[in-house]
Design a protein around this motif. Structure first.
Motif, PDB file in Angstrom:
ATOM      1  N   SER A  53       0.829  -1.198   0.000  1.00  0.00           N
ATOM      2  CA  SER A  53       0.000   0.000   0.000  1.00  0.00           C
ATOM      3  C   SER A  53       0.864   1.249   0.000  1.00  0.00           C
ATOM      4  CB  SER A  53      -0.965   0.007   1.181  1.00  0.00           C
ATOM      5  OG  SER A  53      -0.307   0.398   2.351  1.00  0.00           O
ATOM      6  N   GLN A  54       2.061   1.152   0.585  1.00  0.00           N
ATOM      7  CA  GLN A  54       2.948   2.310   0.548  1.00  0.00           C
ATOM      8  C   GLN A  54       3.498   2.529  -0.856  1.00  0.00           C
ATOM      9  OE1 GLN A  54       5.626   1.917   4.066  1.00  0.00           O
ATOM     10  NE2 GLN A  54       4.023   3.326   4.716  1.00  0.00           N
ATOM     11  N   LEU A  55       3.716   1.432  -1.569  1.00  0.00           N
ATOM     12  CA  LEU A  55       4.235   1.542  -2.932  1.00  0.00           C
ATOM     13  C   LEU A  55       3.199   2.072  -3.899  1.00  0.00           C
ATOM     14  CD1 LEU A  55       6.380  -1.574  -3.748  1.00  0.00           C
ATOM     15  CD2 LEU A  55       7.095   0.786  -3.491  1.00  0.00           C
ATOM     16  N   VAL A  56       1.960   1.586  -3.777  1.00  0.00           N
ATOM     17  CA  VAL A  56       0.945   2.007  -4.729  1.00  0.00           C
ATOM     18  C   VAL A  56       0.151   3.194  -4.225  1.00  0.00           C
ATOM     19  CG1 VAL A  56       0.731  -0.355  -5.566  1.00  0.00           C
ATOM     20  CG2 VAL A  56      -0.927   0.500  -3.948  1.00  0.00           C
ATOM     21  N   ASN A  57       0.446   3.622  -3.009  1.00  0.00           N
ATOM     22  CA  ASN A  57      -0.205   4.799  -2.463  1.00  0.00           C
ATOM     23  C   ASN A  57      -1.714   4.676  -2.374  1.00  0.00           C
ATOM     24  OD1 ASN A  57       0.626   7.298  -1.450  1.00  0.00           O
ATOM     25  ND2 ASN A  57       2.004   7.430  -3.201  1.00  0.00           N
ATOM     26  N   ASP A  58      -2.161   3.526  -1.984  1.00  0.00           N
ATOM     27  CA  ASP A  58      -3.597   3.314  -1.873  1.00  0.00           C
ATOM     28  C   ASP A  58      -3.822   2.135  -0.934  1.00  0.00           C
ATOM     29  OD1 ASP A  58      -6.107   3.685  -4.441  1.00  0.00           O
ATOM     30  OD2 ASP A  58      -6.316   3.414  -2.281  1.00  0.00           O
ATOM     31  N   GLU A  59      -5.048   1.906  -0.571  1.00  0.00           N
ATOM     32  CA  GLU A  59      -5.350   0.809   0.341  1.00  0.00           C
ATOM     33  C   GLU A  59      -5.169  -0.534  -0.354  1.00  0.00           C
ATOM     34  OE1 GLU A  59      -8.832   0.778   3.359  1.00  0.00           O
ATOM     35  OE2 GLU A  59      -9.504  -0.440   1.687  1.00  0.00           O
ATOM     36  N   VAL A  60      -4.475  -1.436   0.300  1.00  0.00           N
ATOM     37  CA  VAL A  60      -4.327  -2.787  -0.232  1.00  0.00           C
ATOM     38  C   VAL A  60      -4.721  -3.748   0.881  1.00  0.00           C
ATOM     39  CG1 VAL A  60      -2.689  -4.527  -1.020  1.00  0.00           C
ATOM     40  CG2 VAL A  60      -2.399  -2.168  -1.742  1.00  0.00           C
ATOM     41  N   LEU A  61      -5.733  -4.545   0.657  1.00  0.00           N
ATOM     42  CA  LEU A  61      -6.157  -5.490   1.689  1.00  0.00           C
ATOM     43  C   LEU A  61      -5.875  -6.911   1.238  1.00  0.00           C
ATOM     44  CD1 LEU A  61      -9.540  -3.928   2.803  1.00  0.00           C
ATOM     45  CD2 LEU A  61      -7.411  -3.970   4.062  1.00  0.00           C
ATOM     46  N   LEU A  62      -5.199  -7.662   2.086  1.00  0.00           N
ATOM     47  CA  LEU A  62      -4.918  -9.052   1.762  1.00  0.00           C
ATOM     48  C   LEU A  62      -5.413  -9.912   2.909  1.00  0.00           C
ATOM     49  CD1 LEU A  62      -1.217  -8.814   0.494  1.00  0.00           C
ATOM     50  CD2 LEU A  62      -3.242  -8.993  -0.874  1.00  0.00           C
ATOM     51  N   SER A  63      -5.989 -11.043   2.588  1.00  0.00           N
ATOM     52  CA  SER A  63      -6.406 -11.932   3.665  1.00  0.00           C
ATOM     53  C   SER A  63      -6.222 -13.377   3.242  1.00  0.00           C
ATOM     54  CB  SER A  63      -7.860 -11.667   4.050  1.00  0.00           C
ATOM     55  OG  SER A  63      -8.701 -12.044   2.995  1.00  0.00           O
ATOM     56  N   VAL A  64      -6.208 -14.246   4.232  1.00  0.00           N
ATOM     57  CA  VAL A  64      -5.972 -15.671   4.007  1.00  0.00           C
ATOM     58  C   VAL A  64      -7.227 -16.439   4.384  1.00  0.00           C
ATOM     59  CG1 VAL A  64      -4.540 -17.638   4.673  1.00  0.00           C
ATOM     60  CG2 VAL A  64      -3.525 -15.383   4.497  1.00  0.00           C
ATOM     61  N   PRO A  65      -8.144 -16.637   3.452  1.00  0.00           N
ATOM     62  CA  PRO A  65      -9.371 -17.333   3.820  1.00  0.00           C
ATOM     63  C   PRO A  65      -9.169 -18.826   4.076  1.00  0.00           C
ATOM     64  CG  PRO A  65      -9.417 -16.697   1.512  1.00  0.00           C
ATOM     65  CD  PRO A  65      -8.170 -16.139   2.072  1.00  0.00           C
ATOM     66  N   ARG A  66      -8.126 -19.393   3.466  1.00  0.00           N
ATOM     67  CA  ARG A  66      -7.979 -20.841   3.615  1.00  0.00           C
ATOM     68  C   ARG A  66      -6.538 -21.281   3.473  1.00  0.00           C
ATOM     69  NH1 ARG A  66     -11.631 -25.029   0.272  1.00  0.00           N
ATOM     70  NH2 ARG A  66      -9.738 -26.081  -0.342  1.00  0.00           N
ATOM     71  N   LEU A  67      -6.146 -22.284   4.234  1.00  0.00           N
ATOM     72  CA  LEU A  67      -4.791 -22.822   4.154  1.00  0.00           C
ATOM     73  C   LEU A  67      -4.889 -24.321   4.380  1.00  0.00           C
ATOM     74  CD1 LEU A  67      -1.692 -21.321   5.933  1.00  0.00           C
ATOM     75  CD2 LEU A  67      -2.157 -23.737   6.101  1.00  0.00           C
ATOM     76  N   GLU A  68      -4.229 -25.099   3.523  1.00  0.00           N
ATOM     77  CA  GLU A  68      -4.255 -26.545   3.760  1.00  0.00           C
ATOM     78  C   GLU A  68      -2.930 -27.183   3.357  1.00  0.00           C
ATOM     79  OE1 GLU A  68      -7.362 -28.328   1.481  1.00  0.00           O
ATOM     80  OE2 GLU A  68      -6.827 -27.247  -0.334  1.00  0.00           O
TER      81      GLU A  68
END
Lengths: 123, 485, 207
Positions: free
Chosen positions: C28-43
């Motif tokens: 988000s600092q690089l693109v100067n905008d909000e960046v949301l990342l999440s991990v809905p699943r892991l296996e």
């Protein structure tokens, strides 16, 4: 003469480990805390039907309703409830949204000091 | 084993004897080797050349101390985590507009900043880290050019689709203006076409300019002293006014220019087949100046598309006209008559007034054809049809529905007598001889009249009634009108 | 695969979330905008299961970024998303409206950097929290058909008995773009002891 009142603190996070981590840090603060746990927005709301809470620490990233959506609902129903958004997504935009809702913003991983500062802020 | 095995040498020997330092110095790209404290222990000649610093100055320093305060945080963090934490990184140009302060020499000799991407690779067998600097200026220029062309092509494709699907000319001209307005930021565009007289240019489309501007500009006179657009039209070439405030031709339009943010005028004539000028495509930039090469090309392409669209429009209109009109006389044919009749029936019904339908059959026309030939007959028909329309009002219709059969519809009549008067006039003008060279051609007419609503209230009823009345007129001796009582 | 207990699994997901959150912050600092990342699943799955999952769940053409790592755990990580949407992601990152259908070589570099930032943060956070070390190589962007994915990930070269695949779903939300990608960690189990021990001692302190 001050009477220490038990603080009812609700932890909302879908990860048991995250809740464990938080409760461990909270317990280390030596405060009189009654810890409540919920693993989703829905669980949190139904819990609060029966049990009161003074403070809520809410995870942002949850399946179903996210932390901010839950906070919105809780704010309407329990205006006295003090809430903090606890999240790994440390972003200005998110912090702004939290603050606009009157919530504190606590980045993960939390430190004991930050938690103490928030919890003890109570007037 | 390489092919040189036969010469007693193998690849590993060659590599062993290769001077790696010399190899690194001869690479076209910057190479730095950093130790675990981020200090530069090796830099190659490319790097020296493109920083303007000497080797002595560089070795032993960190990039941060070589360029204090000049490096973006992302690069500093990446170098740190590369050297100390052994994390490989790529820093792409698109995400970091600025990286190391490196310079290249342009063909003209000027110094220009270098577009670069940087690779940071911790070397696995040592504690050294490789920093590789790639000059991607050419790739960036190529890409910008590619993307720019793609943008233009996309917009052009949109216009061509509009033309192909036969959409209205207005839509196409609008899209052309929008296209140029997108590619020349801040500019407004307009398409100007000659009016009916052919002596003035009027604005046909100007999406970026307010509606009342279109109305207010009564048209630019097409004289040599005219504005930029007029000159473009007359000279058939791109005409540029770099600064409207400096150009005397724009004197009268300065108020407008100020109000609508017009600083210059680029006028491209629209040239159709056979080198015919059919209009002007005008671009009004908000800052003074002349168009550059790519903009000139753009104007040319847009005006070419406008020409195609207008040509197509003309052709479509022509086809529509031919489908609805008699080719010889230019009068409406049966199809168009039916349309008019239907419309008029509805109107008359709404407004409860009368109108008249007349069937006209020329007496003795067949003999003219037999005696003097079909060309004579055609000429006669042309002249006579002209005479009929002269007697009619603009709202009336005269159609040719057969060889020598016409139908006239008087849009509205106040009384039956009024219709009869018109019929009398028609009889007179139709029986007047037509001079064709040495010949005097003469016919007369039999006219059947039917009135709405008295003689019928449907198209079929009225047409049949008028037709029957016409036959009666013929039976009664021709050269007369008849209405069935 | 039952390599990890539910608590251990939960811990790994939390640590991934932390890493992914850090990466989002950096992006988000690089693109100067909000960046949301999440991990809905892991296996955690075996190599054959991974191959089946790739055939079933992934689109037929993929764009991705590959990066090797070694340290408390050894292996290769890949960030994968549907090829058609990789241009959308690059568009969102560089904030330009590219009207093309294809990604150019410079844009591939940007994609490689996205993967690089994400993978570095995930691995570094895992290492930090478990008080371990890890090193990463430089990333490489690629685009392949789903059929060729296993060979790109060198799954055929690996010793199936000793290879574990950690498949993580990642949801990206950048500017007005939202899409789902996958992180596939191909882990050499013979190097996993350090990881497992560190994980268990972290948990022991918590519980």
């Amino acid at each position: 003469m001050t009477t220490t009142k038990t603080i009812n603190l609700l932890l909302v996070d879908d990860s048991r480990i995250a809740r464990l981590s938080l409760s461990r840090q909270l317990k280390s603060l030596g405060l009189d805390l009654n810890l409540l746990e919920a693993d989703s927005a829905d669980a949190a709301e139904s819990l609060l039907e029966h049990q009161p809470a003074d403070i809520a620490l809410i995870d942002f990233n949850m399946p179903g309703r996210d932390g901010l959506e839950l906070a919105q609902c809780l704010k309407a129903r329990f205006p006295e409830l003090r809430m903090a958004l606890v999240t790994a997504n440390i972003q200005d935009a998110l912090a702004l949204r939290a603050r606009e809702m009157g919530m504190a913003f606590l980045p993960k991983p939390t430190t004991a000091e930050q938690l103490a500062a928030f919890v003890c802020q109570e007037a | 084993m390489s092919q040189t095995a036969s010469q007693g040498l193998c690849l590993s020997d060659i590599l062993d004897n290769l001077d790696c330092t010399e190899l690194l110095h001869s690479l076209d790209g910057g190479v730095l080797l950093l130790d675990d404290e981020c200090r530069i222990i090796f830099c190659n000649r490319w790097f020296i050349r493109h920083t303007g610093l000497s080797e002595a100055r560089i070795i032993g320093h960190t990039t941060d101390s070589l360029f204090p305060g000049q490096l973006p945080p992302a690069l500093r963090d990446a170098i740190e985590s590369g050297c100390r934490l052994r994390m490989g990184r790529i820093l792409s140009h698109q995400l970091h507009k600025r990286l190391l302060p490196l310079w290249r020499r342009a063909p003209g000799g000027e110094q220009m900043p270098l577009y670069q991407s940087i690779l940071i690779k911790p070397l696995s067998q040592s504690n050294l880290t490789l920093v590789q600097c790639l000059d991607i200026t050419n790739a960036v220029k190529r890409e910008q050019h590619l993307r720019a062309s793609e943008r233009v092509l996309r917009l052009e494709r949109k216009v061509l689709e509009l033309i192909a699907t036969g959409d209205s000319l207005e839509e196409v001209l609008l899209q052309l203006c929008n296209t140029v307005e997108t590619l020349v930021p801040g500019a407004s565009c307009a398409v100007l076409l000659p009016d009916e007289s052919g002596r003035r240019l009027i604005i046909k489309s100007a999406p970026g300019l307010p509606a009342h501007f279109l109305q207010r500009r009564e048209g630019l006179s097409l004289t040599a002293e005219g504005t930029t657009c007029a000159q473009a039209y007359l000279s058939r070439g791109l005409t540029i006014c770099k600064d409207v405030y400096q150009d005397s031709h724009w004197y009268h339009w300065r108020e407008h220019a100020k109000r609508y943010n017009i600083a210059a005028c680029w006028a491209q004539p629209i040239i159709a087949a056979y080198d015919e000028v059919v209009g002007v495509f005008a671009c009004y930039p908000a800052i003074p100046g002349a168009p550059d090469d790519s903009q000139r090309q753009l104007l040319q392409r847009m005006s070419h598309l406008a020409a195609i669209a207008m040509e197509r429009h003309k052709r479509t209109e022509r086809i529509r006209f031919l489908a609805m009109h008699d080719p010889l006389t230019g009068l409406p044919n049966r199809s168009l008559l039916n349309e008019h009749l239907g419309r008029n029936l509805r109107r008359a019904h709404r407004e409860t007034n009368q109108f008249a339908l007349m069937f006209i059959d020329l007496d003795g026309f067949k003999q003219i054809n037999d005696l003097h030939g079909h060309d004579a007959g055609d000429d006669l028909l042309s002249v006579l049809s002209g005479r009929i329309t002269e007697q009619l009002r603009g709202t009336d219709t005269c159609a040719r529905i057969g060889g020598d059969e016409f139908v006239v519809m008087l849009e509205t009549v106040s009384t039956p007598e009024a219709a009869e008067q018109v019929a009398d006039k028609l009889l007179m003008c139709l029986s007047r001889p037509v001079i064709r060279g040495q010949l005097q051609l003469q016919v007369s007419a039999s006219i059947g009249i039917a009135l709405y609503p008295q003689d019928g209230t449907s198209a079929d009823a009225l047409l049949t009634r008028a037709d029957d009345a016409m036959y009666r007129a013929k039976a009664l001796g021709k050269n007369r009108w008849h209405r069935i009582a | 695969m039952e390599l990890f207990s539910p608590d251990e699994h939960d811990l790994i997901v939390e640590l991934m979330n932390l890493g992914v959150g850090r990466a989002a912050h950096a992006l988000s600092q690089l693109v100067n905008d909000e960046v949301l990342l999440s991990v809905p699943r892991l296996e955690f799955i075996s190599v054959p299961e991974a191959q089946a999952a790739f055939r079933k769940d992934l689109p037929s053409f993929l764009a991705g970024v590959l990066q090797d790592f070694e340290g408390f755990i050894n292996g290769r990580a890949a960030l994968l998303f549907p090829e058609a949407r990789s241009l959308e992601l690059v568009n969102a990152m560089i904030g330009e409206e590219l009207s093309a259908d294809e990604i150019t070589e410079l844009e591939q570099e940007t994609l490689a950097e996205l993967g690089n930032i994400l993978l570095n943060h995930c691995l570094a956070t895992l290492a930090n929290q478990l008080k371990q070390q890890v090193q990463t190589d430089i990333p490489k962007a690629f685009s392949v058909s789903a059929a060729d994915l296993p060979s790109t990930l060198s799954l055929y070269d690996s010793d199936n008995e000793n290879t574990l695949v950690m498949l993580v779903q990642i949801d990206f939300s950048l500017r007005h773009s939202a899409l789902r990608g996958y992180l596939a960690f191909i882990i050499d189990l013979r190097s996993a002891d350090t990881f497992v021990t560190a994980l268990r001692s972290y948990l022991a302190e918590l519980l």
